[in-house]
Design a protein around this motif. Sequence first.
Motif, short mmCIF file in Angstrom:
data_model
loop_
_atom_site.label_atom_id
_atom_site.label_comp_id
_atom_site.label_asym_id
_atom_site.label_seq_id
_atom_site.Cartn_x
_atom_site.Cartn_y
_atom_site.Cartn_z
N SER A 31 41.25 47.72 28.32
CA SER A 31 39.86 47.64 28.75
C SER A 31 39.81 47.45 30.26
O SER A 31 40.74 46.92 30.86
N THR A 32 38.74 47.92 30.85
CA THR A 32 38.56 47.80 32.29
C THR A 32 37.28 47.03 32.57
O THR A 32 36.39 46.95 31.72
N PRO A 38 39.35 38.69 34.50
CA PRO A 38 39.47 38.81 33.04
C PRO A 38 39.78 37.48 32.37
O PRO A 38 40.44 36.61 32.94
N GLY A 39 39.34 37.33 31.15
CA GLY A 39 39.57 36.11 30.37
C GLY A 39 41.03 35.86 30.05
O GLY A 39 41.42 34.75 29.71
N SER A 56 39.38 45.48 37.31
CA SER A 56 40.39 44.81 36.50
C SER A 56 40.76 45.71 35.32
O SER A 56 39.97 46.54 34.88
N VAL A 57 41.99 45.51 34.85
CA VAL A 57 42.48 46.23 33.67
C VAL A 57 43.22 45.23 32.79
O VAL A 57 44.05 44.46 33.28
N GLU A 66 45.71 43.11 35.18
CA GLU A 66 45.67 43.34 36.62
C GLU A 66 44.23 43.20 37.10
O GLU A 66 43.31 43.61 36.41
N PHE A 67 44.08 42.61 38.29
CA PHE A 67 42.77 42.59 38.91
C PHE A 67 42.92 42.60 40.42
O PHE A 67 43.94 42.19 40.96
N ARG A 68 41.88 43.10 41.08
CA ARG A 68 41.90 43.26 42.53
C ARG A 68 40.88 42.30 43.16
O ARG A 68 39.81 42.09 42.62
#
Length: 135
Positions: A31-32, A38-39, A56-57, A66-68
């Motif tokens: 999910s993105t 993200p949780g 985020s992915v 992953e998140f930016r």
Amino acid sequence: MSMTIRRRLLLLLAVTLLAGLLVACSEEPVSTGEGEIPGSVPDDFPVPPGAVVGTSVVDRTNHRTEFRLNTPEQLTRVVRFFTVSLVERGYVVDDLAGDGTRWTIEFSRDILRGTVLVEPGGAGETTVLVSINRS
């Protein structure tokens, strides 16, 4: 207990288990998102003050998130923030490498492994890419 009641109870139990499995499997494996951490990221994971969360992915199959982040802070201050804050929160900084324009911080805690990539962003900002794996 008669055989009919026992069969109905077994059927009810089977239907309940099947419904639970269907609900559990209904989440997408990948999910993105955008704008939120993200949780799947630990609650105590450090985020620089004033940082804005980008994309985020979450890959549930491979246990990877992953998140930016974008922050107005200077690159060296962001590297220092993560290095100190990770240790303060009980993470181990396994490796720190950089060339002045791009830094990689590898960290771990228990079954969690991750990388923080810090590099210049646009308009004087610093961009951070956080990758977390749970093994």
